[in-house]
Design a protein around this motif. Structure first.
Motif, mmCIF file in Angstrom:
data_model
loop_
_atom_site.group_PDB
_atom_site.id
_atom_site.type_symbol
_atom_site.label_atom_id
_atom_site.label_comp_id
_atom_site.label_asym_id
_atom_site.label_seq_id
_atom_site.Cartn_x
_atom_site.Cartn_y
_atom_site.Cartn_z
ATOM 1 N N GLU A 165 -11.653 130.159 21.439
ATOM 2 C CA GLU A 165 -10.352 129.812 20.273
ATOM 3 C C GLU A 165 -9.492 129.963 20.015
ATOM 4 O O GLU A 165 -9.891 131.694 19.283
ATOM 5 N N GLU A 177 -4.790 127.466 20.527
ATOM 6 C CA GLU A 177 -5.422 126.234 20.693
ATOM 7 C C GLU A 177 -5.393 125.691 19.467
ATOM 8 O O GLU A 177 -4.641 125.365 18.329
ATOM 9 N N GLU A 224 -3.492 122.883 17.270
ATOM 10 C CA GLU A 224 -4.060 121.667 17.192
ATOM 11 C C GLU A 224 -2.951 121.393 15.440
ATOM 12 O O GLU A 224 -2.808 120.327 14.989
#
Length: 509
Positions: free
Chosen positions: A439, A443, A447
């Motif tokens: 991550e 990412e 998110e």
């Protein structure tokens, strides 16, 4: 005809050394090799960088091979940037023949065939240890110079890095960097404007185009994890021989941007992580950059300044840099002035421009009572070179036309089966060739955007619900007002309605 004994003494006195050294071969006078008049490079001065130059086919690659072998034998690791793909034979012993025997007899010592510990490295999909670095490790300054950005654009890159640091978002690959660029002028515009000032979408668009250009040269394969640790270049085998790390670059000759990107990132990482060496008497690592013009021809002025700075500073870390190219004029003067060792193979004078270049090249070498340098430059045979090194006191040695020794390892490439066998024994391939994609900023921003979108949808639904509630409340209030009006009550009473309907009925009759 010059006095041979006087010349012998001249060379031996000029190349005398108290410490350890590499033996390149024997000096030549009037076209003949002078036996035992050895041309030596003190190990102590090998971090003072160097140049190997000469026309195609004059033996530059074999000279590079000779020096790399001798360094490995002394326990000094080497990194070779192999653009032409003809250095893998170092991993196998050479083959003796009559010409080699004759050459070594004239030099004054016997030929020995030997193989050397080698590691195959790769920047692309070619087989070998994959070399990678993260965007964060590059830092904003080096990345901006690689991309050749303006001052304003460089400032934006610095802001991007600061935002990622403040929000603990790792910048690992170009996908991360592109995502945060887009976010800064799109979903995150207000956040950036409030915290760091306004960022122009036209500027981020220009940076993005430069990143795409870099990607098209294969940089997306280079940026990422697992990052290569330069300490792995310093390995010594069980026999005390330094590893010769061969970076295969045969498939990126037409992608100089990637070549420059890798070289600068590696040198910057070495400079940042290697300790100051002081006067240890030998280098920690020697790096050979073959076809060096690929770097300098395409480099921006900012990139050239960065290379010049690193060349000046990195020798204090015990690292020697050697540039291999066709003509010394391929190397900028500021870099050329930092190179202590100069090995010049033959140059060809086909045009007036060539002859001028040869005269300029001759001026880079010490004056000699035994040679007319510009004439010798066009008369050198294959495996011969003009050599000038720094002695242990840092003073240039006498210029020597040198008959170079033959490489101890194979003067050809490995077969496919031999290459596969070498790769199977690698201890670094298992460490670096597994691709990881943990991550990171890409990412985390996705998110964050998804959460923001959900919040926005939720807020919109609540607003619609509130609006509906208000509409319902308004209608209810209007109804209550209607029923509380006495006139409306009278008019809507059953008696009135029946009377009205009765009258309407009579009228219709």
């Amino acid at each position: 005809m010059a006095d041979k004994q006087a010349f012998f003494d001249y060379i031996n006195n000029g190349y005398t050394t108290k410490g350890d050294f590499l033996n390149l071969g024997a000096a030549m006078l009037d076209g003949e090799t002078v036996k035992d008049a050895y041309v030596k490079i003190p190990l102590k001065t090998l971090n003072r960088h160097g140049l190997i130059a000469g026309a195609t086919g004059t033996g530059k690659t074999k000279t590079l091979q000779i020096i790399a072998e001798n360094l490995s034998e002394k326990g000094i690791p080497v990194l070779l940037m192999d653009v032409k793909g003809d250095l893998s034979g170092i991993a196998e012993p050479g083959t003796n023949n009559a010409k080699i025997e004759e050459r070594h007899a004239s030099i004054g010592f016997p030929y020995e065939a030997k193989k050397f510990p080698a590691e195959i490295l790769s920047l692309s999909d070619q087989e070998g240890v994959r070399l990678r670095a993260t965007v964060s490790e590059f830092g904003p300054v080096l990345l901006a110079r690689i991309l050749d950005l303006s001052d304003v654009q460089s400032g934006i890159v610095s802001v991007i890095f600061k935002y990622c640091d403040d929000n603990k978002m790792p910048l690992l690959d170009l996908k991360d960097f592109k995502k945060i660029l887009q976010y800064s002028t799109d979903e995150g515009k207000k956040e950036f404007d409030d915290a760091y000032g306004r960022i122009s979408s036209s500027s981020t668009g220009a940076i993005l185009r430069k990143v795409v250009e870099l990607e098209q040269q294969g940089a997306d394969l280079f940026f990422g994890e697992k990052s290569f640790d330069p300490q792995d270049l310093l390995r010594i085998n069980e026999n005390g021989m330094g590893y010769i790390n061969i970076l295969r670059l045969t498939d990126i000759q037409d992608r100089p941007k990637l070549f420059s990107t890798f070289m600068l990132s590696l040198l910057a990482e070495i400079y940042a992580t290697f300790p100051e060496q002081g006067d240890s008497g030998r280098p920690e690592l020697v790096i050979f950059v073959d076809e060096a013009h690929l770097i300098f021809n395409e480099a921006s002025s900012a990139l050239l300044n960065q290379i010049e700075s690193i060349v000046k500073l990195i020798r204090s870390k015990g690292v020697g840099l050697y540039f291999v190219t066709q003509n010394p004029t391929d190397v900028p003067d500021a870099v050329l002035s930092q190179l202590g060792l100069k090995i010049q193979h033959a140059l060809r004078a086909f045009t007036a421009k060539d002859r001028k270049a040869i005269k300029l090249t001759a001026e880079n070498y010490p004056l000699s009572d035994y040679y007319k340098t510009d004439e010798v430059l066009t008369a050198l045979g294959i495996g011969e070179a003009l050599v000038s090194v720094l002695n242990e006191k840092g003073i240039p040695t006498p210029l020597a036309r040198t008959m170079l020794r033959a490489p101890m390892s194979r003067m050809d490439v490995l077969t496919n089966d031999e290459l596969k066998g070498l790769l199977k024994t690698s201890k670094l391939i298992p460490k670096y060739n597994e691709v990881t994609d943990r991550e990171s900023a890409y990412e985390m921003l996705n998110e964050k955007i998804e959460i923001a979108n959900k919040e926005e949808v939720k807020e919109k639904a609540e607003k619609e619900k509130e609006a509906a509630r208000k509409t319902t409340s308004s209608r209810s209030s209007s109804s209550r007002r209607s029923t509380s009006n006495p006139w409306l009550k009278t008019l809507s009473s059953p008696t009135v309605i029946r009377s009205v309907l009765g009258i309407l009925g009579k009228m219709m009759k």
